[in-house]
Design a protein around this motif. Structure first.
Motif, mmCIF file in Angstrom:
data_model
loop_
_atom_site.group_PDB
_atom_site.id
_atom_site.type_symbol
_atom_site.label_atom_id
_atom_site.label_comp_id
_atom_site.label_asym_id
_atom_site.label_seq_id
_atom_site.Cartn_x
_atom_site.Cartn_y
_atom_site.Cartn_z
ATOM 1 N N LYS A 24 13.501 10.747 0.157
ATOM 2 C CA LYS A 24 14.363 9.602 0.459
ATOM 3 C C LYS A 24 13.765 8.349 -0.172
ATOM 4 O O LYS A 24 12.552 8.232 -0.320
ATOM 5 N N PRO A 25 14.624 7.406 -0.557
ATOM 6 C CA PRO A 25 14.104 6.196 -1.216
ATOM 7 C C PRO A 25 13.260 5.351 -0.263
ATOM 8 O O PRO A 25 13.651 5.078 0.864
ATOM 9 N N ILE A 26 12.100 4.940 -0.741
ATOM 10 C CA ILE A 26 11.171 4.179 0.088
ATOM 11 C C ILE A 26 10.808 2.849 -0.550
ATOM 12 O O ILE A 26 10.614 1.861 0.155
ATOM 13 N N LEU A 27 10.746 2.799 -1.878
ATOM 14 C CA LEU A 27 10.271 1.589 -2.546
ATOM 15 C C LEU A 27 11.125 0.373 -2.214
ATOM 16 O O LEU A 27 10.604 -0.721 -2.003
ATOM 17 N N GLY A 28 12.426 0.531 -2.162
ATOM 18 C CA GLY A 28 13.309 -0.584 -1.815
ATOM 19 C C GLY A 28 13.054 -1.092 -0.411
ATOM 20 O O GLY A 28 13.058 -2.305 -0.159
ATOM 21 N N TRP A 29 12.821 -0.158 0.500
ATOM 22 C CA TRP A 29 12.532 -0.551 1.883
ATOM 23 C C TRP A 29 11.192 -1.255 1.989
ATOM 24 O O TRP A 29 11.002 -2.105 2.856
ATOM 25 N N CYS A 30 10.239 -0.902 1.138
ATOM 26 C CA CYS A 30 8.955 -1.612 1.120
ATOM 27 C C CYS A 30 9.163 -3.075 0.736
ATOM 28 O O CYS A 30 8.581 -3.975 1.349
ATOM 29 N N TRP A 31 9.990 -3.313 -0.271
ATOM 30 C CA TRP A 31 10.295 -4.684 -0.686
ATOM 31 C C TRP A 31 10.987 -5.450 0.433
ATOM 32 O O TRP A 31 10.616 -6.586 0.740
ATOM 33 N N VAL A 32 11.991 -4.841 1.031
ATOM 34 C CA VAL A 32 12.739 -5.513 2.096
ATOM 35 C C VAL A 32 11.823 -5.833 3.268
ATOM 36 O O VAL A 32 11.828 -6.955 3.804
ATOM 37 N N LEU A 51 0.830 -1.205 0.000
ATOM 38 C CA LEU A 51 0.000 0.000 0.000
ATOM 39 C C LEU A 51 0.867 1.258 0.000
ATOM 40 O O LEU A 51 0.583 2.217 -0.722
ATOM 41 N N ILE A 52 1.935 1.238 0.788
ATOM 42 C CA ILE A 52 2.841 2.387 0.831
ATOM 43 C C ILE A 52 3.507 2.577 -0.521
ATOM 44 O O ILE A 52 3.574 3.702 -1.044
ATOM 45 N N ALA A 53 3.992 1.488 -1.105
ATOM 46 C CA ALA A 53 4.643 1.588 -2.418
ATOM 47 C C ALA A 53 3.656 2.046 -3.481
ATOM 48 O O ALA A 53 3.991 2.857 -4.355
ATOM 49 N N GLY A 54 2.426 1.551 -3.409
ATOM 50 C CA GLY A 54 1.418 1.949 -4.384
ATOM 51 C C GLY A 54 1.004 3.401 -4.255
ATOM 52 O O GLY A 54 0.677 4.060 -5.242
#
Length: 144
Positions: free
Chosen positions: A110-118, A25-28
């Motif tokens: 700041k980058p967030i999408l990578g952290w969503c995956w992790v 949801l956050i990434a979307g």
């Protein structure tokens, strides 16, 4: 014990489902082609609502009911200690999800999408590990 096991399982089901849903949801919500619009107030997001109104109460119900099951049943096995260790990791990932929501709402670039995956992968591993430990109840050896 059954009276506390049922809310424990229901709370765990809602908690795990919401923790698996929130990183997506956050990434979307950060995607440019977002079909559904977030509210104009950045601190009134759908992710924050799901976190504060679904995930956190479900976590509290699961932990409190699980503690009551543990106290009533008097089970002290090595698999239970391993499960509680994984649950502690799930609690930490719950807190990390809240921090990720705050970071997404601040919009500071700041980058967030990578952290969503992790975070999503870590939560999947923790949930599968918890379910496996509960269903298999392996006989683990304690080192002297």
């Amino acid at each position: 014990m059954l009276w506390f096991l049922v809310p424990h399982l229901i709370g765990l089901l809602f908690w795990a489902a919401s923790l698996l849903y929130l990183p997506a949801l956050i990434a979307g919500s950060l995607a440019r082609e977002n079909a559904f619009r977030e509210p104009s107030d950045p601190f009134d997001s759908v992710a924050r609502m799901a976190f504060t109104r679904i995930a956190t109460p479900a976590a509290l119900v699961a932990i409190i009911a699980g503690t009551l099951v543990f106290l009533i049943d008097h089970t002290v096995d090595v698999w239970l200690i391993a499960k509680l260790t994984l649950v502690a990791g799930l609690v930490l990932s719950h807190a990390a999800t809240g921090l990720l929501i705050l970071r997404a709402e601040s919009g500071n670039g700041k980058p967030i999408l990578g952290w969503c995956w992790v975070l999503g992968l870590v939560q999947c591993v923790l949930i599968v590990g918890i379910v496996w430990l509960v269903l298999a109840k392996p006989t683990l050896q304690v080192l002297p």
